[in-house]
Write a protein that holds these residues in place. Structure first.
Motif, short mmCIF file in Angstrom:
data_model
loop_
_atom_site.label_atom_id
_atom_site.label_comp_id
_atom_site.label_asym_id
_atom_site.label_seq_id
_atom_site.Cartn_x
_atom_site.Cartn_y
_atom_site.Cartn_z
N LYS A 3 0.85 -1.18 0.00
CA LYS A 3 0.00 0.00 0.00
C LYS A 3 0.88 1.23 0.00
O LYS A 3 1.97 1.22 0.56
CB LYS A 3 -0.91 0.04 1.24
N GLU A 4 0.39 2.28 -0.59
CA GLU A 4 1.11 3.55 -0.63
C GLU A 4 0.45 4.54 0.35
O GLU A 4 -0.78 4.64 0.40
CB GLU A 4 1.04 4.15 -2.04
N TYR A 5 1.28 5.25 1.12
CA TYR A 5 0.80 6.27 2.05
C TYR A 5 1.64 7.52 1.86
O TYR A 5 2.81 7.46 1.49
CB TYR A 5 0.94 5.79 3.51
N ASP A 6 1.03 8.66 2.14
CA ASP A 6 1.77 9.91 2.16
C ASP A 6 2.54 10.06 3.47
O ASP A 6 3.61 10.66 3.50
CB ASP A 6 0.81 11.10 2.01
N LEU A 7 1.95 9.52 4.55
CA LEU A 7 2.54 9.66 5.88
C LEU A 7 2.32 8.37 6.66
O LEU A 7 1.19 7.89 6.75
CB LEU A 7 1.90 10.83 6.62
N ILE A 8 3.39 7.84 7.23
CA ILE A 8 3.29 6.70 8.13
C ILE A 8 3.92 7.13 9.45
O ILE A 8 5.09 7.53 9.49
CB ILE A 8 3.99 5.45 7.58
N VAL A 33 1.00 3.31 13.23
CA VAL A 33 1.36 1.96 13.70
C VAL A 33 1.79 2.04 15.16
O VAL A 33 2.68 2.81 15.51
CB VAL A 33 2.52 1.37 12.85
N GLU A 34 1.14 1.25 16.00
CA GLU A 34 1.47 1.18 17.43
C GLU A 34 1.32 -0.26 17.87
O GLU A 34 0.28 -0.87 17.67
CB GLU A 34 0.54 2.07 18.24
N LYS A 35 2.37 -0.82 18.50
CA LYS A 35 2.32 -2.23 18.89
C LYS A 35 1.53 -2.47 20.18
O LYS A 35 1.12 -3.59 20.45
CB LYS A 35 3.72 -2.82 19.00
N HIS A 36 1.34 -1.43 20.98
CA HIS A 36 0.53 -1.54 22.20
C HIS A 36 -0.68 -0.63 22.05
O HIS A 36 -0.97 -0.17 20.97
CB HIS A 36 1.36 -1.15 23.43
N ALA A 105 6.24 -2.25 13.40
CA ALA A 105 6.78 -1.80 12.11
C ALA A 105 8.30 -1.77 12.18
O ALA A 105 8.88 -1.46 13.22
CB ALA A 105 6.26 -0.41 11.77
N SER A 106 8.92 -2.09 11.06
CA SER A 106 10.38 -1.98 10.95
C SER A 106 10.71 -1.50 9.54
O SER A 106 9.98 -1.78 8.58
CB SER A 106 11.06 -3.32 11.24
N PHE A 107 11.81 -0.78 9.42
CA PHE A 107 12.22 -0.25 8.12
C PHE A 107 12.90 -1.34 7.29
O PHE A 107 13.77 -2.05 7.77
CB PHE A 107 13.19 0.92 8.29
N VAL A 108 12.49 -1.44 6.04
CA VAL A 108 13.13 -2.32 5.06
C VAL A 108 14.18 -1.52 4.31
O VAL A 108 15.28 -1.98 4.05
CB VAL A 108 12.08 -2.91 4.08
N ASN A 109 13.82 -0.28 3.96
CA ASN A 109 14.73 0.67 3.32
C ASN A 109 14.17 2.07 3.60
O ASN A 109 13.14 2.18 4.29
CB ASN A 109 14.89 0.38 1.81
N PRO A 110 14.79 3.14 3.15
CA PRO A 110 14.31 4.48 3.49
C PRO A 110 12.87 4.80 3.05
O PRO A 110 12.28 5.75 3.56
CB PRO A 110 15.30 5.40 2.77
N HIS A 111 12.28 4.02 2.18
CA HIS A 111 10.93 4.31 1.70
C HIS A 111 9.95 3.17 1.91
O HIS A 111 8.83 3.22 1.42
CB HIS A 111 10.98 4.64 0.19
N ILE A 113 8.39 0.18 4.85
CA ILE A 113 8.35 -0.44 6.18
C ILE A 113 7.65 -1.80 6.06
O ILE A 113 6.87 -2.03 5.14
CB ILE A 113 7.65 0.43 7.24
N ARG A 114 7.97 -2.65 6.99
CA ARG A 114 7.33 -3.96 7.08
C ARG A 114 6.47 -3.92 8.34
O ARG A 114 6.93 -3.56 9.42
CB ARG A 114 8.37 -5.07 7.19
N ILE A 115 5.21 -4.32 8.19
CA ILE A 115 4.27 -4.39 9.31
C ILE A 115 4.13 -5.87 9.69
O ILE A 115 3.87 -6.70 8.83
CB ILE A 115 2.89 -3.83 8.92
#
Length: 118
Positions: A3-8, A33-36, A105-111, A113-115
């Motif tokens: 999915k594409e987002y303007d802001l995460i 994204v919030e894990k808790h 969430a974690s970064f895969v690269n600068p653009h 993220i992996r959820i």
């Protein structure tokens, strides 16, 4: 799923909630994204608990009594849940148009993220 987002926004504390709200109000397709639970330190371990303790201590001092920490714990749980329900619940933000994910969430690269579910 891609999915594409303007802001995460990563993290649903006070700053994250504000950033997501501002983003969507400016027309940005926004994900939060919030894990808790949303609300962050202020709701769950900082501002709200400390103000509840101070309030009970002040009442005890005025009445010449000691603080009953058992009653404070019950009161604190009730206050935190009320604030969560009234201000921080994910459905409030979903109604604003924010895609709220209760995951990690974690970064895969600068653009990218992996959820992930915990």
């Amino acid at each position: 799923m891609h999915k594409e987002y303007d802001l995460i926004v990563l993290g649903g504390g006070a700053a994250g909630l504000t950033a997501a709200g501002m983003g969507v109000s400016m027309g940005a397709k926004t994900m939060l994204v919030e894990k808790h639970k949303l609300g962050g330190d202020c709701t769950w371990s900082g501002c709200i608990p400390s103000k509840t303790l101070l309030h009970h201590a002040k009442i005890a001092r005025l009445r010449g009594r000691t603080v009953d920490f058992g009653s404070i714990a019950d009161s604190l749980d009730s206050i935190r849940e009320e604030i969560y329900r009234d201000a921080d619940h994910p459905d409030k933000f979903r109604k604003m148009g924010i895609d709220v994910r209760e995951e990690t969430a974690s970064f895969v690269n600068p653009h990218t993220i992996r959820i992930q579910s915990d």
